[in-house]
Design a protein around this motif. Structure first.
Motif, PDB file in Angstrom:
ATOM      1  N   GLU A  20       0.859  -1.179   0.000  1.00  0.00           N
ATOM      2  CA  GLU A  20       0.000   0.000   0.000  1.00  0.00           C
ATOM      3  C   GLU A  20       0.895   1.228   0.000  1.00  0.00           C
ATOM      4  OE1 GLU A  20      -3.564   0.181   2.510  1.00  0.00           O
ATOM      5  OE2 GLU A  20      -3.049  -1.833   3.209  1.00  0.00           O
ATOM      6  N   ILE A  45      -5.501  -5.189  -7.752  1.00  0.00           N
ATOM      7  CA  ILE A  45      -5.061  -3.794  -7.722  1.00  0.00           C
ATOM      8  C   ILE A  45      -6.251  -2.912  -7.405  1.00  0.00           C
ATOM      9  CG2 ILE A  45      -4.111  -1.881  -9.056  1.00  0.00           C
ATOM     10  CD1 ILE A  45      -2.659  -3.952 -10.769  1.00  0.00           C
ATOM     11  N   PHE A  47      -6.933   1.320  -6.710  1.00  0.00           N
ATOM     12  CA  PHE A  47      -6.323   2.648  -6.674  1.00  0.00           C
ATOM     13  C   PHE A  47      -7.404   3.710  -6.588  1.00  0.00           C
ATOM     14  CE2 PHE A  47      -7.149   2.129 -11.189  1.00  0.00           C
ATOM     15  CZ  PHE A  47      -7.560   3.382 -11.601  1.00  0.00           C
ATOM     16  N   SER A  59      -4.470   4.826 -16.313  1.00  0.00           N
ATOM     17  CA  SER A  59      -3.753   3.696 -15.716  1.00  0.00           C
ATOM     18  C   SER A  59      -3.799   2.505 -16.663  1.00  0.00           C
ATOM     19  CB  SER A  59      -4.367   3.312 -14.369  1.00  0.00           C
ATOM     20  OG  SER A  59      -5.725   2.955 -14.522  1.00  0.00           O
ATOM     21  N   TYR A  77     -11.164   6.196  -9.477  1.00  0.00           N
ATOM     22  CA  TYR A  77     -10.820   5.005  -8.698  1.00  0.00           C
ATOM     23  C   TYR A  77     -11.267   3.778  -9.483  1.00  0.00           C
ATOM     24  CZ  TYR A  77     -15.784   5.296  -7.542  1.00  0.00           C
ATOM     25  OH  TYR A  77     -17.150   5.377  -7.627  1.00  0.00           O
ATOM     26  N   PHE A  94       0.695   4.594 -13.918  1.00  0.00           N
ATOM     27  CA  PHE A  94      -0.278   5.671 -13.763  1.00  0.00           C
ATOM     28  C   PHE A  94       0.259   6.899 -14.497  1.00  0.00           C
ATOM     29  CE2 PHE A  94      -0.826   2.884 -10.173  1.00  0.00           C
ATOM     30  CZ  PHE A  94      -2.202   2.733 -10.116  1.00  0.00           C
ATOM     31  N   TYR A 107      -3.465   6.810  -4.339  1.00  0.00           N
ATOM     32  CA  TYR A 107      -3.314   5.684  -3.408  1.00  0.00           C
ATOM     33  C   TYR A 107      -3.363   4.394  -4.210  1.00  0.00           C
ATOM     34  CZ  TYR A 107      -4.865   1.979  -0.259  1.00  0.00           C
ATOM     35  OH  TYR A 107      -5.013   0.783   0.405  1.00  0.00           O
ATOM     36  N   LEU A 108      -2.426   3.464  -3.943  1.00  0.00           N
ATOM     37  CA  LEU A 108      -2.350   2.193  -4.657  1.00  0.00           C
ATOM     38  C   LEU A 108      -2.228   1.061  -3.653  1.00  0.00           C
ATOM     39  CD1 LEU A 108      -1.942   0.377  -7.172  1.00  0.00           C
ATOM     40  CD2 LEU A 108       0.504   0.912  -7.023  1.00  0.00           C
ATOM     41  N   PHE A 110      -1.655  -2.996  -3.904  1.00  0.00           N
ATOM     42  CA  PHE A 110      -1.320  -4.113  -4.793  1.00  0.00           C
ATOM     43  C   PHE A 110      -1.139  -5.369  -3.946  1.00  0.00           C
ATOM     44  CE2 PHE A 110       1.512  -6.895  -7.138  1.00  0.00           C
ATOM     45  CZ  PHE A 110       1.007  -6.829  -8.434  1.00  0.00           C
TER      46      PHE A 110
END
Length: 207
Positions: A20, A45, A47, A59, A77, A94, A107-108, A110
């Motif tokens: 994160e 994923i 985001f 993205s 998002y 991105f 914010y990501l 994964f």
């Protein structure tokens, strides 16, 4: 209760790996993240753009052969899940290249891998004991709590950014109105003074 909590902790086994991060994405820029994965591994994923402009970014996700697995433009998002078909490095990018002057904060989250049962007997025909059932219930509740906390943190950060932006706009508007009020007031006073000075001059000329 302490024994139950300790037992749940000892039985809490994961093989899920996750990352994160929250990062700044400048205007006219692109950032990519790389992860080496084995074959037949599921990854997820999530985001969200939490600050900047219209809260949107481009993205895309590619596999080791540079095949596009996911490609979306100007999303605020989104979520994406995929099971790898080959071993190699997968890329998540991105892009804010369509923006000429606005930075974005993204914010990501994964995650990759599968979660093993916290109790190995869950996959067999043997029934769970009361303590094991309690551990499983606590584990599921904690996962829901963690996801809810993440969602509330993102919402709070997004709302705070919008509130700060609104405060800045209101402040500038108030300053502009104040300056305009002073300019109009001074102009009216000077205009009234000019009326009286012209009247005094005309009276002196007639006498």
């Amino acid at each position: 209760m302490v024994y139950l909590g300790l037992s749940c902790f000892l039985l809490h086994v994961f093989v899920v790996f996750g990352t994160e991060i929250t990062f700044e994405l400048p205007d006219n820029d692109k950032q990519c993240f790389y992860e080496e994965l084995e074959k037949d591994v599921k990854f997820d994923i999530d985001f969200q753009v939490i600050a900047g402009g219209n809260y949107d970014v481009d993205s895309f996700v590619t596999d080791p052969q540079n095949n596009v697995l996911y490609n979306e433009q100007k999303k605020q998002y989104d979520s994406f899940s995929h099971t790898t078909a080959m071993k190699g490095v997968y890329k998540v990018c991105f892009s804010n290249e369509f923006s000429t002057f606005t930075d974005k904060t993204v914010y990501l989250d994964f995650r990759h891998g599968d979660e093993e049962p916290i109790i190995q007997t869950m996959t067999g025909p043997v029934a769970l004991t009361q303590m094991e059932s309690s551990c499983v219930s606590i584990h599921e509740i904690l996962k829901v709590v963690a996801d809810s906390q993440t969602w509330y943190r993102l919402r709070e950060a997004h709302d705070r950014t919008k509130a700060e932006h609104l405060l800045e706009r209101v402040t500038y508007w108030s300053i502009g109105e104040t300056v305009l009020l002073f300019v109009i007031g001074i102009g009216q006073v000077m205009m009234l003074r000019s009326f009286f000075s012209e009247k005094k001059g005309s009276v002196a000329a007639t006498t």
